[in-house]
Design a protein around this motif. Structure first.
Motif, PDB file in Angstrom:
ATOM      1  N   SER A   1      41.557  36.556  38.675  1.00 49.14           N
ATOM      2  CA  SER A   1      40.978  36.961  39.603  1.00 49.14           C
ATOM      3  C   SER A   1      41.898  38.201  40.137  1.00 49.14           C
ATOM      4  O   SER A   1      41.630  39.498  40.503  1.00 49.14           O
ATOM      5  CB  SER A   1      40.445  36.412  40.432  1.00 49.14           C
ATOM      6  OG  SER A   1      41.697  35.633  41.050  1.00 49.14           O
ATOM      7  N   PRO A   2      43.549  37.533  39.538  1.00 47.76           N
ATOM      8  CA  PRO A   2      44.245  38.973  40.682  1.00 47.76           C
ATOM      9  C   PRO A   2      44.700  39.864  39.613  1.00 47.76           C
ATOM     10  O   PRO A   2      45.036  41.394  39.743  1.00 47.76           O
ATOM     11  CB  PRO A   2      45.909  38.194  40.223  1.00 47.76           C
ATOM     12  CG  PRO A   2      45.214  36.731  40.948  1.00 47.76           C
ATOM     13  CD  PRO A   2      44.408  36.696  40.059  1.00 47.76           C
ATOM     14  N   HIS A   3      43.872  39.687  38.642  1.00 46.51           N
ATOM     15  CA  HIS A   3      43.930  41.339  37.025  1.00 46.51           C
ATOM     16  C   HIS A   3      43.130  42.649  37.329  1.00 46.51           C
ATOM     17  O   HIS A   3      42.586  42.916  36.322  1.00 46.51           O
ATOM     18  CB  HIS A   3      44.781  40.440  36.066  1.00 46.51           C
ATOM     19  CG  HIS A   3      45.404  39.905  36.083  1.00 46.51           C
ATOM     20  ND1 HIS A   3      46.879  39.868  35.455  1.00 46.51           N
ATOM     21  CD2 HIS A   3      45.876  38.153  35.619  1.00 46.51           C
ATOM     22  CE1 HIS A   3      47.788  39.119  35.929  1.00 46.51           C
ATOM     23  NE2 HIS A   3      47.216  37.967  35.954  1.00 46.51           N
ATOM     24  N   LEU A   4      42.093  41.972  38.212  1.00 46.64           N
ATOM     25  CA  LEU A   4      40.306  42.593  38.355  1.00 46.64           C
ATOM     26  C   LEU A   4      40.104  43.383  39.264  1.00 46.64           C
ATOM     27  O   LEU A   4      41.561  43.421  40.518  1.00 46.64           O
ATOM     28  CB  LEU A   4      39.356  41.797  38.200  1.00 46.64           C
ATOM     29  CG  LEU A   4      39.230  40.636  36.971  1.00 46.64           C
ATOM     30  CD1 LEU A   4      38.204  39.618  37.513  1.00 46.64           C
ATOM     31  CD2 LEU A   4      39.201  40.754  35.746  1.00 46.64           C
ATOM     32  N   ASN A   5      40.002  44.576  39.479  1.00 50.49           N
ATOM     33  CA  ASN A   5      39.444  45.160  40.450  1.00 50.49           C
ATOM     34  C   ASN A   5      38.136  44.272  41.584  1.00 50.49           C
ATOM     35  O   ASN A   5      37.585  43.664  41.512  1.00 50.49           O
ATOM     36  CB  ASN A   5      38.636  46.639  40.006  1.00 50.49           C
ATOM     37  CG  ASN A   5      37.616  46.873  39.261  1.00 50.49           C
ATOM     38  OD1 ASN A   5      36.953  45.403  39.508  1.00 50.49           O
ATOM     39  ND2 ASN A   5      37.578  47.748  37.975  1.00 50.49           N
ATOM     40  N   ASP A   6      38.799  45.257  42.541  1.00 50.88           N
ATOM     41  CA  ASP A   6      37.345  44.542  43.508  1.00 50.88           C
ATOM     42  C   ASP A   6      36.057  43.827  43.396  1.00 50.88           C
ATOM     43  O   ASP A   6      35.082  43.065  42.691  1.00 50.88           O
ATOM     44  CB  ASP A   6      36.730  45.452  45.204  1.00 50.88           C
ATOM     45  CG  ASP A   6      38.488  45.686  45.948  1.00 50.88           C
ATOM     46  OD1 ASP A   6      39.277  44.528  45.147  1.00 50.88           O
ATOM     47  OD2 ASP A   6      38.746  46.530  46.332  1.00 50.88           O
ATOM     48  N   GLU A   7      35.005  44.726  42.820  1.00 51.17           N
ATOM     49  CA  GLU A   7      33.949  44.550  41.700  1.00 51.17           C
ATOM     50  C   GLU A   7      33.863  43.274  41.333  1.00 51.17           C
ATOM     51  O   GLU A   7      33.022  42.565  40.995  1.00 51.17           O
ATOM     52  CB  GLU A   7      33.259  45.765  41.389  1.00 51.17           C
ATOM     53  CG  GLU A   7      31.626  45.696  41.691  1.00 51.17           C
ATOM     54  CD  GLU A   7      31.108  46.773  40.739  1.00 51.17           C
ATOM     55  OE1 GLU A   7      30.139  46.757  40.324  1.00 51.17           O
ATOM     56  OE2 GLU A   7      31.893  48.179  41.325  1.00 51.17           O
ATOM     57  N   GLU A   8      34.596  43.576  40.430  1.00 50.13           N
ATOM     58  CA  GLU A   8      34.823  42.603  38.821  1.00 50.13           C
ATOM     59  C   GLU A   8      35.559  40.644  39.836  1.00 50.13           C
ATOM     60  O   GLU A   8      35.134  40.246  39.073  1.00 50.13           O
ATOM     61  CB  GLU A   8      36.180  42.678  37.617  1.00 50.13           C
ATOM     62  CG  GLU A   8      35.794  44.085  36.978  1.00 50.13           C
ATOM     63  CD  GLU A   8      36.742  44.400  36.131  1.00 50.13           C
ATOM     64  OE1 GLU A   8      36.735  45.329  35.746  1.00 50.13           O
ATOM     65  OE2 GLU A   8      38.108  44.047  36.501  1.00 50.13           O
ATOM     66  N   ARG A   9      36.069  40.900  41.089  1.00 50.09           N
ATOM     67  CA  ARG A   9      36.780  39.772  41.833  1.00 50.09           C
ATOM     68  C   ARG A   9      35.475  39.074  41.908  1.00 50.09           C
ATOM     69  O   ARG A   9      35.316  38.368  41.803  1.00 50.09           O
ATOM     70  CB  ARG A   9      38.087  40.467  42.336  1.00 50.09           C
ATOM     71  CG  ARG A   9      39.527  38.962  42.698  1.00 50.09           C
ATOM     72  CD  ARG A   9      39.705  39.561  43.463  1.00 50.09           C
ATOM     73  NE  ARG A   9      40.539  40.543  42.882  1.00 50.09           N
ATOM     74  CZ  ARG A   9      40.752  41.665  43.179  1.00 50.09           C
ATOM     75  NH1 ARG A   9      39.916  41.695  43.841  1.00 50.09           N
ATOM     76  NH2 ARG A   9      42.007  42.507  42.672  1.00 50.09           N
TER      77      ARG A   9
END
Length: 595
Positions: free
Chosen positions: A577-585
């Motif tokens: 999750s730390p490597h994703l954007n807000d929507e992906e997270r």
């Protein structure tokens, strides 16, 4: 030329040479599982393009032997070719050796190119021919005389891995190898297996598609090492580093004459499954031949701390890429045209965004709907279909990173899927979970544990016709000896499981004409407690991508299964999750939710 025309031309050459049968394996000169374009003689002669198979051509018959991964593909590709499919391991199907022993007449001759047949296989064939006083002629590459536009040997440059990747210098590796030679009573060690040589020298190449291997041979003595390679592939810095470690460069094919020049009093260590028959027969008759598994095989399989740290980093990068791909699929399926090939290309584009990514670690397997039931299906422009909007889509892919290689299979569900599909998907998940939680004493092999994975499938009267897992190399072979999970013992995979090995866990179910499912994570073998019963080991999953909860039936799972899956998904969320954007997270939070 069509396949029947090629076989006819081969038979004419066989007649000239006095051959009653001619053997065409998949191998290159190094007994590699996957081979460069120059070595794809069996595919050229039969039209079957799978990674495993052996053809035998007689004066009146043509046959191809392959395993369960390729039964469907081979049947399709051999149709109309005049080549009969022999399904290995099936009832009433003769082994290759039995078939050859049967068709060779009294005093007859079997021909093959001795460079592409393993020493052990050549010995087995010779034994099979003895009752008929049969002979072997391993001097002729007849396919080369037919294959007019045969691709040349690769000339791509090599590259070197620094100590920050390998965790061990070539000098230290040679010290360990020589100690192993001493224990076996050998003073000469001949190497032809590319991964063994690349591991020893800390070199990699680009001579086989997807696999970072360097076409080479080696001879190691107690004093020095000779590396047989196209010198143009090496930089001045590489040559200087090799020279410091006592390694001299010789022309690629010079190994055959150099082996002939070994002394009669030499004791030569060779691996029958990883040395070709021609090299074996070039060893002087007076020399003592010690037949053992190459010591490099186990050494490189047991990854050191530096390698394991790097491999886990590679899996985090790969997890980000595949998770983003899963998100993209879920958001776009049915809205834009996505085919098997375009999906594979999209996944590769996500991997290319990761630092240290080189290329795919093997040919992608992306099968939609009924194509997923073909275990090792590879889409072509002719077979490429849109990804189903109501059904299952299987992707078995991997990335080659400077930090290591990855191999992951995920099956994705879209739209309306049947209860049978959900039951099969959940069964495969249970198979994966059961094996992943195994705890076992040192000395256990993958053969002993394979049934743990299959039990949920067996309880439903189902099974899968392939191994449950294989070792994985460090930026090398994606299938690495000497360990694996398999129902039947294979010589190259019967070694005990050792701490530091990386191995896959990939059960599946395949319903021909309907769907296929496979769920694959890589595992690191770790040391657990040591008790009065010995050293215990356990598995740590290091693949970090959600398992599609849209296809899971929780009522088929016990509480411990749910807790295990929930803990795995929590780890995925924590690392990815730390490597994703807000929507992906936010999306990932939903797809790693506790059930």
């Amino acid at each position: 030329m069509t396949v029947p025309e090629r076989i006819s031309a081969l038979r004419a050459l066989m007649e000239e040479k006095g051959y009653d049968a001619y053997l065409i394996p998949t191998d290159d000169n190094h007994q590699s599982e996957y081979v460069g374009e120059h070595f794809k003689a069996r595919a050229f002669m039969t039209g079957f393009t799978g990674s495993a198979g052996t053809a035998v051509i007689t004066k009146t018959e043509a046959g191809l032997w392959t395993d369960g991964r390729y039964f469907i593909q081979a049947a399709n590709q051999l149709e109309g070719s005049g080549v009969t499919l022999f399904k290995m391991g099936q009832p009433d199907v003769p082994t290759l050796e039995d078939y050859i022993a049967d068709v060779i007449p009294e005093g007859g001759t079997l021909g093959f190119d001795g460079r592409v047949v393993a020493m052990g296989e050549g010995q087995a064939l010779m034994s099979a021919l003895l009752p008929k006083n049969g002979k072997i002629d391993y001097s002729a590459d007849l396919v080369d005389k037919i294959w007019e536009d045969r691709p040349p040997l690769s000339e791509k440059p090599a590259f070197a891995l620094g100590i920050e990747y390998t965790g061990e210098s070539t000098a230290d590796k040679l010290t360990r190898i020589r100690e192993a030679m001493k224990q076996e009573g050998a003073n000469v060690h001949i190497l032809a297996a590319l991964d063994d040589i690349c591991w020893t020298t800390n070199l990699r190449g680009d001579d086989i598609e997807y696999f970072p291997l360097l076409l080479s041979y080696a001879i190691i003595t107690m004093e020095d090492m000779k590396l047989y390679v196209d010198e143009r592939k090496l930089t001045a810095e590489m040559k200087e580093t090799l020279a410091k470690d006592g390694i001299s460069i010789r022309p690629y094919n010079a190994v055959y004459e150099d082996v002939k020049n070994l002394k009669a009093e030499d004791s030569v260590l060779v691996d029958p499954s990883r040395l070709n028959y021609a090299l074996y027969n070039n060893i002087p008759k007076g020399a003592k031949v010690i037949e053992k598994m190459n010591p490099e095989v186990l050494m490189k399989a047991m990854k050191n701390d530096t390698e394991l740290k790097n491999i886990i980093n590679a899996h985090i990068k790969d997890g980000v890429a595949v998770t983003r791909f899963m998100y993209w699929l879920k958001k776009n399926i049915g809205k834009t045209k996505i085919t098997e090939i375009s999906a594979a290309e999209k996944l590769d584009s996500f991997r290319k965004e990761q630092e240290g990514y080189l290329w795919q670690s093997f040919e992608p397997i992306c099968g939609s709907g009924e194509h997923a039931a073909i275990v090792h299906y590879a889409a072509t422009p002719e077979t490429n279909v849109p990804v189903t909007t109501n059904g299952l889509f299987l992707t078995d892919t991997g990335g080659g990173y400077m930090e290591g290689s990855t191999d992951i299979t995920r099956t994705f569900a879209f739209g309306e899927i049947t209860d049978r599909m959900k039951e099969d998907f959940t069964t495969v998940l249970l198979c994966n979970l059961h094996l992943a939680r195994a705890v076992f004493p040192h000395g256990i092999s993958g053969f002993n544990l394979d049934a743990m994975a299959r039990m949920p499938a067996w309880e439903r009267g189902l099974d899968y016709n392939h191994g449950t897992g294989h070792g994985v190399g460090y930026l090398m072979n994606i299938h690495e000896a000497p360990a694996g999970f398999r129902c039947a013992v294979r010589e190259k995979e019967k070694a005990p499981l050792e701490a530091g090995m990386v191995i896959t866990n990939e059960p599946g179910l395949y319903i021909e004409g309907s769907h296929g499912i496979r769920t694959e994570n890589e595992l690191v073998i770790r040391k657990g407690p040591k008790t009065e019963y010995g050293q215990f080991l356990y598995f740590e999953p290091i693949t970090y991508v959600p398992i599609d909860l849209d296809a899971v039936k929780p009522d088929m799972m016990r509480q411990e299964d749910k807790e295990q899956l929930n803990a795995y998904h929590a780890k995925v969320y924590e690392l990815i999750s730390p490597h994703l954007n807000d929507e992906e997270r936010e999306w990932l939070k939903e797809y790693t939710r506790a059930i």
